[in-house]
Design an enzyme around this catalytic site. Structure first.
Site, PDB file in Angstrom:
ATOM      1  N   THR A 162       0.842  -1.192   0.000  1.00  0.00           N
ATOM      2  CA  THR A 162       0.000   0.000   0.000  1.00  0.00           C
ATOM      3  C   THR A 162       0.874   1.237   0.000  1.00  0.00           C
ATOM      4  O   THR A 162       2.049   1.205   0.393  1.00  0.00           O
ATOM      5  CB  THR A 162      -0.878   0.075   1.261  1.00  0.00           C
ATOM      6  OG1 THR A 162      -0.025   0.220   2.410  1.00  0.00           O
ATOM      7  CG2 THR A 162      -1.764  -1.130   1.407  1.00  0.00           C
ATOM      8  N   ASP A 163       0.285   2.343  -0.397  1.00  0.00           N
ATOM      9  CA  ASP A 163       0.857   3.624  -0.017  1.00  0.00           C
ATOM     10  C   ASP A 163       0.557   3.805   1.467  1.00  0.00           C
ATOM     11  O   ASP A 163      -0.254   3.093   2.057  1.00  0.00           O
ATOM     12  CB  ASP A 163       0.268   4.759  -0.859  1.00  0.00           C
ATOM     13  CG  ASP A 163       1.222   5.935  -0.991  1.00  0.00           C
ATOM     14  OD1 ASP A 163       2.036   6.136  -0.074  1.00  0.00           O
ATOM     15  OD2 ASP A 163       1.147   6.658  -1.997  1.00  0.00           O
TER      16      ASP A 163
END
Length: 886
Positions: free
Chosen positions: A284-285
């Site tokens: 994920t970011d």
């Protein structure tokens, strides 16, 4: 990624129930034809030959792990809970370490003794593949030297669809092939140093404002992209990055066709892991994970930094994974084989880059410049110790940094060959952009101000300057008679002579939505494409006073110039892009002819912002609804759009002048691979070694908290209290789990794969070279100076095909290795692959060559609007001295 800036930067409100079973509220409908189809299950990794040895080792290690140990390396330990911007869990029992993930694309962020390299947009402007590789190798060496396992770059998304986009400057330009080739060379350079590159952001992160799921206020916007556009533009650089062996890919914050990127099964499972055959891990970011089970099933492998938000209270040790993922596996919600694959992908990337042998641990802190400090700054109470060893990793990297900064400099205008200058001419310099920030070169956190020279944009893509060679200091070293007016308002000046030269420094800034700078929320929403700090007026007033004006622009992207570009006294204009620490001599050596400019625009500069399609404007809708950002322009962004509409830009994509006088001769084209309409069948997909791992639900005891364990508050752990582990196991072992699986979900692995698919980038036949083109480039004998030449190859599809295609599309580029002296020549070679001559057929779901025997025209020149060479694929003949199609 970003650090939070108050609750505004925290996502993840739209959750109900426990993290392990959270689902989104029903989303707003996306426009017809843009829905994200379900694609399950996640394909196992480990079936590509180029990763086989690493997977064999990884499977062996993972087979020895307990449930808690597997879970522990699929998420971060929490924001501010270690030295790096992201820190994974570890498996000390088996020798698997905590992994350090660190920003950013142009250098090791938030630390010292590093090099602040030119930004991606500058790197793209060099059009020099070898130099791009060298920059990547230098960056990789510095990340390794600091003990960072992951380099959170390069960035190829944002692609640059929106001229105002805040993070366009982190990437390489507004063309998928330029992004792809620059990204690929960067990946190779970084990973040749043993560092895991992280290609980002997948996909559609073309605007900063409203990119995240905001706490109780706003859903992230949905980038609605049609299938063909997705493949031919936005996925293209990711495919080439996967083909280059990238170890990690970061999902974007936003939604894609209505489904959040970090849990979009079509993007992660379907396109990335099946069609492109990606063998590495997907992360994920930061703080972008908005579900637990759903994101695991959709193909997410690593949650960073591990924290999410529970009960609307951020950063209290709440996670959608870690202990909740353990619970989800025990209760049967997440299949054990999915966890096995997640864990194996992380471990395989570690082996693939050789990090199991003599890899240094982190020796720096992202949280403080002090030598000693808390080991877990995010904890209420933390043990302390040495967190910074101040290891200098710069080596001689300033040399490649300067070369990139210099080869990026793009000469747009040079009336009467006014440049290069003579050191005997009195010089008058205007604009605060000529000097280092007088309050300190690192006085603004993450460069979140535009004060002094603009060497990089703001946000997580920035880095600290070790020093800054600013232009005014360099000019004063070169020229004896220099007067500097450190103001952005034109001052009262003495009457100039006809020999006096004025140099005006101006800028335009942008960055990440974690900061607002002069009312710009990451994107250039307040300033648009105009110069900051009254730069247009400063140029106009200087041009009214002086007969000889040179304009130097430091900018994140295109700026409009119509108010001054045609003024007679504006003799020369240079775009120096974002040069990093080596902004001074790299520029002044060009101004004074010690080097010839050789940069080319990595985007078009329009006459007016209204020349772009309306659909690429920044978007917003009322609070609580999901903003729909529909890519209705399709393939037609930047020069593709301008060419289609017959709109002449002020300066075309690829434009760049030189002090040399280049011409192209002796062009030839050769056929390498005979093309068929449909590529040869993809190779069979072999069995994955991941399938051999035990996929039965393990004993609850594998998840029990260790006895007498000393916990750190807010540190994220994978264990559960024994009663909770037992309760979860009781559900899973009896098969009584009632998790609301998404539509289309199945746990049965697909046989074969999509026809366009294959290992590490897709069907290997797509990368077969179809044609090579060569041309001799000569610097005229009468040229005043030598210089490096660039050849750009654009493909024009046959006119009688049944597909709408842009007039021309960049497909390759090359640059001479050395400057060509007057009268000297060099041969530049370019190549076209099967994919370069294909279109994405949405019906057959495959790349097809629409006219294998037809006339593809390959236009070669120094810019998209300057292509004096054309070669034809049907006759294998070339013409020189022709007029291009635009």
């Amino acid at each position: 990624m970003e650090y939070p800036s108050g609750l505004r930067s925290l996502s993840l409100f739209f959750l109900v129930g426990a993290a392990s079973s959270s689902v989104l509220f029903p989303r707003d409908p996306v426009p017809s034809g843009y829905a994200a189809a379900p694609y399950y299950p996640t394909p196992y990794g480990g079936w590509a030959d180029d990763w086989s040895e690493s997977y064999e080792k990884a499977v062996n290690l993972v087979s020895q792990m307990t449930l808690a140990e597997k879970v522990n390396i699929t998420a971060g330990t929490g924001l501010y809970m270690g030295r790096c911007v992201g820190n994974t869990g570890s498996v000390p029992r088996l020798g698997f370490p905590e992994l350090c993930l660190q920003d950013g694309p142009l250098g090791v962020r938030t630390t010292d003794n590093i090099t602040a390299f030119p930004a991606g947009i500058s790197t793209g402007a060099t059009f020099n593949k070898e130099l791009i590789y060298e920059r990547g190798a230098a960056i990789g060496a510095e990340f390794r030297g600091k003990g960072a396992n992951f380099y959170l770059g390069p960035s190829v998304g944002a692609l640059g669809r929106k001229p105002r986009g805040g993070r366009n400057w982190e990437g390489f330009g507004s063309d998928p092939v330029l992004q792809a080739k620059a990204g690929s060379e960067t990946i190779r350079g970084v990973q040749d140093q043993g560092v895991i590159a992280t290609l980002k952001h997948l996909i559609g992160n073309e605007q900063e404002l409203y990119r995240m799921y905001q706490l109780g206020v706003q859903q992230a916007y949905s980038s609605n992209i049609d299938d063909r556009t997705l493949h031919e533009l936005y996925l293209w650089p990711f495919a080439e990055g996967v083909h280059s062996g990238v170890g990690s890919i970061m999902a974007s914050y936003n939604a894609i066709n209505g489904s959040a990127a970090s849990q979009n099964s079509y993007i992660l499972n379907g396109l990335l892991k099946d069609e492109l055959g990606f063998q590495g891990l997907v992360m994920t970011d930061w703080l972008a994970q908005i579900s637990g089970v759903a994101s695991a099933l959709a193909g997410l492998d690593l949650s960073m930094p591990g924290d999410t938000v529970g009960n609307n209270i951020p950063l209290v040790g709440y996670s959608n994974w870690m202990y909740e993922l353990t619970r989800s596996v025990l209760n049967g919600s997440v299949p054990v084989d999915r966890l096995n694959d997640m864990t194996t992908r992380v471990v395989a990337a570690w082996y693939q880059l050789g990090q199991d042998k003599d890899y240094p641990p982190p020796n720096f802190s992202s949280n403080t410049a002090d030598r000693e400090g808390p080991l877990y700054p995010g904890a209420l109470f933390s043990p302390s110790g040495v967190v910074n060893e101040y290891v200098n990793v710069q080596a001689d990297h300033k040399v490649v940094a300067k070369q990139v900064a210099q080869e990026a400099i793009t000469l747009l205008k040079n009336n009467g060959s006014f440049l290069p200058l003579s050191t005997s001419s009195p010089l008058f310099v205007f604009g605060t952009d000529a000097q280092a920030d007088p309050q300190g070169i690192n006085s603004c956190t993450d460069k979140s101000c535009n004060r002094g020279l603009l060497g990089m944009g703001w946000g997580s893509g920035s880095a600290n300057y070790p020093y800054l060679d600013d232009p005014i200091s360099s000019l004063k070293r070169k020229v004896t008679n220099v007067t500097y007016y450190a103001t952005d308002s034109f001052p009262t000046v003495p009457a100039p002579s006809s020999n006096d030269v004025a140099i005006v420094f101006v800028s335009s800034d942008a960055g990440e939505n974690s900061y607002t700078v002069e009312n710009n929320h990451g994107d250039r929403d307040a300033n648009g494409l105009t110069l900051w700090h009254g730069g247009d007026a400063l140029i106009q007033k200087a041009a009214a006073k002086y007969s000889n004006v040179v304009v130097v622009i430091h900018t994140v992207g295109p700026v409009t110039m119509e108010s001054w570009i045609n003024l007679a006294s504006v003799k020369a204009v240079l775009v120096a892009h974002l040069p990093g620490q080596e902004a001074g001599d790299s520029l002044t050596e060009v101004l004074y002819g010690e080097a010839s400019p050789s940069g080319h625009l990595p985007y078009s500069i329009p006459v007016s912002e209204s020349d772009y399609p309306a659909s690429v404007s920044l978007v917003a809708t009322p609070t609580l609804s999901q903003i729909q950002d529909t890519y209705s322009e399709g393939l037609y962004i930047d020069y593709r759009h301008l060419n289609k509409e017959g709109t002449k830009p002020r300066f075309a994509f690829g434009h760049g002048l030189s002090y040399a006088d280049f011409s192209f001769t002796n062009a030839s084209i050769a056929a390498v691979t005979t093309l068929s309409a449909v590529p040869p069948a993809r190779p069979a997909k072999p069995a994955s070694p991941v399938a051999a791992l035990n996929a039965t639900i393990p004993a609850a005891a594998e998840a029990y908290w260790p006895a007498s364990f000393d916990r750190i508050w807010r540190f994220l752990y994978p264990w559960l209290p024994s009663n909770e582990a037992d309760a979860a196991y009781a559900v899973g072992s009896t098969g009584s789990a009632t998790y609301p699986y998404p539509d289309g979900y199945t746990s049965v692995q697909k046989s074969g794969g999509p026809p366009a698919g294959g290992p590490s980038g897709g069907n290997p036949a797509l990368w077969d070279v179809a044609y090579t083109v060569s041309a001799t480039v000569t610097n005229g004998a009468a040229a005043r100076l030598g210089g490096k030449a660039v050849a750009q190859a654009y493909v024009q599809f046959p006119s009688d095909i049944n597909f709408d295609t842009p007039v021309i599309q960049l497909r390759d580029f090359a640059k001479t290795g050395e400057a060509l002296a007057p009268g000297a020549s060099a041969t530049l070679e370019l190549s076209l692959s099967r994919k370069d001559l294909s279109v994405w057929d949405t019906v057959s779901q495959n790349w097809v060559v629409p006219a294998p025997g037809g006339r593809y025209s390959v236009w070669v020149g120094s810019a998209s609007d300057d292509t004096p060479v054309v070669c034809y694929t049907d006759t294998l003949e070339c013409e020189v001295g022709v007029t291009g199609p635009v």
